[in-house]
Design an enzyme around this catalytic site. Sequence first.
Site, PDB file in Angstrom:
ATOM      1  N   TRP A   1       0.811  -1.220  -0.031  1.00 32.14           N
ATOM      2  CA  TRP A   1       0.097   0.060  -0.081  1.00 32.14           C
ATOM      3  C   TRP A   1       1.019   1.156  -0.007  1.00 32.14           C
ATOM      4  O   TRP A   1       0.360   2.296  -0.636  1.00 32.14           O
ATOM      5  CB  TRP A   1      -1.007  -0.076   1.235  1.00 32.14           C
TER       6      TRP A   1
ATOM      7  N   ASP B   1      -1.835   6.775   6.277  1.00 31.71           N
ATOM      8  CA  ASP B   1      -2.670   5.677   5.754  1.00 31.71           C
ATOM      9  C   ASP B   1      -3.035   4.817   6.903  1.00 31.71           C
ATOM     10  O   ASP B   1      -2.111   4.167   7.207  1.00 31.71           O
ATOM     11  CB  ASP B   1      -2.272   5.113   4.630  1.00 31.71           C
TER      12      ASP B   1
ATOM     13  N   LYS C   1     -12.152  -2.093   7.445  1.00 40.33           N
ATOM     14  CA  LYS C   1     -11.016  -3.065   8.290  1.00 40.33           C
ATOM     15  C   LYS C   1     -11.901  -2.981   9.785  1.00 40.33           C
ATOM     16  O   LYS C   1     -12.376  -3.718  10.270  1.00 40.33           O
ATOM     17  CB  LYS C   1      -9.656  -2.575   8.461  1.00 40.33           C
TER      18      LYS C   1
END
Length: 365
Positions: free
Chosen positions: A109, A177, A201
């Site tokens: 990511w 993030d 999540k």
Amino acid sequence: MTGALLPMARTHNFSAGPAALPSEVLAQAAEEMLDFQGSGMSVMEMSHRSKIFVDIAATAEQDLRDLFAIPDDYHVLFLQGGATGQFASVPMNLTCSDDTVDFVDTGSWSNKAIKEAGKYCNVNVAASSSDTNYDHIPSLSSWQLSDDARLLHVCSNETIGGVQFKEFPQHKTLVADMSSDILSRPINIDDFGLIYAGAQKNIGPAGLTVIIVRKDLCGNARSITPTFLDYAVQADADSMSNTPPTYSWYLAGLVFRWVKANGGLAGMAAQNQAKADLLYNAIDASNFYSAPVAPADRSVMNVPFTLADAALDADFLAQAEARGMFNLKGHRSVGGMRASIYNAVSMESVQTLVTFMSEFENERG
């Protein structure tokens, strides 16, 4: 909250995302699906401009502010687009084309964010662990930071590789993030200029992105920035410049209340660490399983592990599913196994997994 409308037996869901949600939250949402608090409507049918939904939205924001003690000089936004959309939104809102952004590359990511940001500004990869297959976070002493970087970007928890920042670097404008570990532990919001997180999540269903951004960073978006991605525009409109993901926002609010009722962020951190310790200890005590991440940087949320013989992977997964454990297959880019043990995954689920792992090792090891 009541679980009366849920089936008696729920699976042990180790999905990396969309991920497990608290049963109590799902039960309340089920009860309110056709008629939210006597309105005669489902939340997903309501106008986002209605008083009922405005109250839902405001309560959710306040609960999130309470959980993190978010100061008044930060906006909290509930937007569409997922965290991936923020890979472009952050540089378009916070930088000029000739600005430099420092990145720490700790996994898939981070790497995606670096590639996207490179379209809009200068990128300096200050540190990377790609040469060791992202098995650790580079030591701060090795970082090659720019003298004039506008931002420093990190991914607090790499969902795929399973590495996590335990402490954060100091920087005038730190951007993080936090998609896969937000709400899992207390953090000091003042340490960050901007935090963004996809909801799927620890917050709620896919389709919602939460952004916590210091107010002084807003208002300088580039002319090319789409209006609905402009933080200042969305802040002025209470995240409703365009129609927001209303039902996801509502469910996020229920999750925030659930977290508050279960010990807040400190309570989540204690429970999550206990679950992670149980699983990592089982892996470390075995000659059959191994964890690829350096112990100091192991994620408390996503636990990748491998079997001594990869030829047994399919059998392991099939037997796990037969016992009610799902979504343990590792990401396609790395293989092996991965147990995502977010807030809503119970200690019982982790214990069930550990017991099965021991039994499988005894049978096939």
